[in-house]
Scaffold this motif. Structure first.
Motif, PDB file in Angstrom:
ATOM      1  N   ALA A  41       0.916  -1.263  -0.130  1.00 56.03           N
ATOM      2  CA  ALA A  41       0.034  -0.032   0.041  1.00 56.03           C
ATOM      3  C   ALA A  41       0.973   1.384  -0.086  1.00 56.03           C
ATOM      4  O   ALA A  41       0.637   2.174  -0.506  1.00 56.03           O
ATOM      5  CB  ALA A  41      -1.109  -0.031   1.159  1.00 56.03           C
ATOM      6  N   SER A  89      -6.330   8.205  -1.271  1.00 57.52           N
ATOM      7  CA  SER A  89      -5.442   6.872  -1.619  1.00 57.52           C
ATOM      8  C   SER A  89      -4.938   7.324  -2.661  1.00 57.52           C
ATOM      9  O   SER A  89      -4.718   8.275  -3.252  1.00 57.52           O
ATOM     10  CB  SER A  89      -6.892   5.998  -1.844  1.00 57.52           C
ATOM     11  OG  SER A  89      -7.152   6.041  -3.029  1.00 57.52           O
ATOM     12  N   SER A 281      -8.825   0.507  -3.404  1.00 53.17           N
ATOM     13  CA  SER A 281      -8.914   1.244  -2.309  1.00 53.17           C
ATOM     14  C   SER A 281     -10.358   2.068  -2.088  1.00 53.17           C
ATOM     15  O   SER A 281     -10.980   1.987  -3.140  1.00 53.17           O
ATOM     16  CB  SER A 281      -7.769   2.625  -2.456  1.00 53.17           C
ATOM     17  OG  SER A 281      -8.051   3.216  -3.423  1.00 53.17           O
ATOM     18  N   PRO A 311      -6.965   1.722   2.592  1.00 53.39           N
ATOM     19  CA  PRO A 311      -5.803   1.503   1.339  1.00 53.39           C
ATOM     20  C   PRO A 311      -6.136   0.246   0.770  1.00 53.39           C
ATOM     21  O   PRO A 311      -6.814  -0.652   1.326  1.00 53.39           O
ATOM     22  CB  PRO A 311      -4.451   1.696   2.299  1.00 53.39           C
ATOM     23  CG  PRO A 311      -4.711   2.183   3.555  1.00 53.39           C
ATOM     24  CD  PRO A 311      -6.218   1.895   3.991  1.00 53.39           C
ATOM     25  N   ILE A 312      -5.481  -0.002  -0.280  1.00 50.15           N
ATOM     26  CA  ILE A 312      -5.463  -1.156  -1.225  1.00 50.15           C
ATOM     27  C   ILE A 312      -4.843  -2.248  -0.245  1.00 50.15           C
ATOM     28  O   ILE A 312      -4.116  -2.077   0.399  1.00 50.15           O
ATOM     29  CB  ILE A 312      -4.499  -1.008  -2.260  1.00 50.15           C
ATOM     30  CG1 ILE A 312      -4.903  -2.189  -3.487  1.00 50.15           C
ATOM     31  CG2 ILE A 312      -3.276  -0.478  -2.056  1.00 50.15           C
ATOM     32  CD1 ILE A 312      -4.478  -1.774  -4.565  1.00 50.15           C
TER      33      ILE A 312
END
Ligand code: GTQ
Ligand code: FE2
Length: 371
Positions: A41, A89, A281, A311-312
């Protein structure tokens, strides 16, 4: 040997040096850096409290006018790890925007696609004009301004409005495809109110022809979304998201925008959902209610007006408090799907729940910045 430069006392170290000098990198040494085992991330979850942000926006209300040059009176939610990108993000930026009673913000268009969510509105003649069509902003309505659509804002009421913007400019900038054009005069012929909705609905002007825009310029009224959620309140719902609805593009029945999907969800009284993660995200805005979300073991308590980012590839699970809670969210999942890169998984251990190791405090800002 074929090559005159080959050295009999060659070493791997020497080769690595010579590769670097030739602007080459040995895959055998660096593969784990560029084909990582899992998404990295490189930015953290964060939360912005409505109570802390609003006074700052009010100050901008006294110091900035949204005319040409300043362009907009909005403030981006900047993730502390993404400062150079002004983004929330890695793909999405959200912001809060204030348009005071009687103000307007000039027309422009850009490659970046945007949505507005009317966080705090008393309704009336306050709108974004998109491709010549006025899209009114009642509280919690969603308004689209797709890529390259002309848009300007006007508040013809006697009360101020604050809304949430979400834009895909971090993704557009990553792809180096940003274009911006200011508008002068009448950039677009005016359309009647409800033009797009009517054209894409059950009725249209006889002889009017097909709907001509590439992307619909739509308003999604909250009263309808809320009713749709409430109609499903007795359903079992998703173990990770409860009752979750996506705002769709009625032309394609695809996602809200090519890059962004907007959603609204209902978390019922005391509902405790399970953790999952995805190669997407997501940014959440709390429409109503209070509860908490555990993101990678960190507890984020939220209430009405707060904005937080998952977040991812971050584990996340929502826990509602008492009473119904409604969340609005924006995710880059459509972009990932279009690129064939979307994946998701459910947490298997501990019945799908993370153990909580820390609680988020926004006053931990300084310490976090240095970390
Ligand atoms: O209202 O058109 O927050 O162009 C950032 C860029 C809002 C807007 C933002 C924009 C706008
Ligand atoms: Fe804009």
């Amino acid at each position: 040997m074929m090559t005159g430069t080959h050295l009999s006392n060659d070493s791997l170290e020497q080769l690595h040096e010579d590769l670097a000098a030739a602007n080459m990198a040995p895959t055998w040494k660096y593969i784990a850096d560029f084909v990582s085992k899992e998404p990295k991330a490189t930015y953290r979850p964060w939360l912005w409290r409505w109570n802390e942000i609003l006074p700052l926006l009010q100050r901008a209300g006294d110091l900035i006018t949204p005319d040409r040059g300043a362009e907009r009176r909005s403030m981006e939610h900047v993730n502390p790890d993404l400062k150079p990108y002004y983004s929330t993000s890695h793909t999405i930026a959200t912001a809060v925007q204030l348009v005071k009673a009687g103000e307007r913000a000039p027309a422009h268009r850009h490659a970046t696609g945007a949505i507005r969510f009317a966080a705090s509105s008393k309704g009336g003649r306050v709108y974004t004009k998109v491709q010549g069509e006025r899209l009114m902003m009642e509280e919690n309505d969603l308004i689209l301004t797709p890529s390259w659509a002309w848009h300007e804002h006007a508040n013809e009421t006697d009360h101020d409005i604050v809304w949430l913007d979400a834009l895909d400019f971090p993704l557009v900038n990553l792809l180096k495809t940003s274009i911006f054009e200011p508008g002068e005069g009448a950039v677009c012929a005016d359309k009647p109110d409800n033009y797009t909705r009517d054209a894409l609905g059950l009725y249209r002007t006889v002889g009017g022809g097909d709907y001509s825009e590439a992307q619909p310029t739509l308003r999604y009224p909250w009263v309808e979304m809320r009713a749709a959620l409430d109609r499903r309140s007795g359903d079992k719902g998703c173990p990770h998201d409860g009752i979750l609805l996506e705002y769709i593009n009625p032309l394609s029945s695809g996602p809200t925008l090519p890059t962004l999907s907007c959603r609204a969800q209902l978390l019922r009284d005391g509902e405790r959902l399970k953790a999952h993660r995805a190669t997407a995200s997501t940014i959440y805005y709390v429409i109503a209610g209070s509860g908490s979300t555990v993101i990678d073991g960190q507890l984020f308590e939220w209430q009405k007006g707060d904005v937080f980012v998952v977040p991812i590839w971050a584990w996340h699970e929502h826990h509602n408090g008492t009473g119904d809670a409604y969340l609005f969210s924006i995710t880059d999942q459509p972009a990932m799907e279009r690129l064939g890169l979307y994946r998701e998984e459910a947490l298997q251990e501990s019945g799908g729940h993370q153990s909580v190791s820390t609680s988020f405090r926004s006053d931990s800002r300084e310490r976090n910045h240095e970390a």
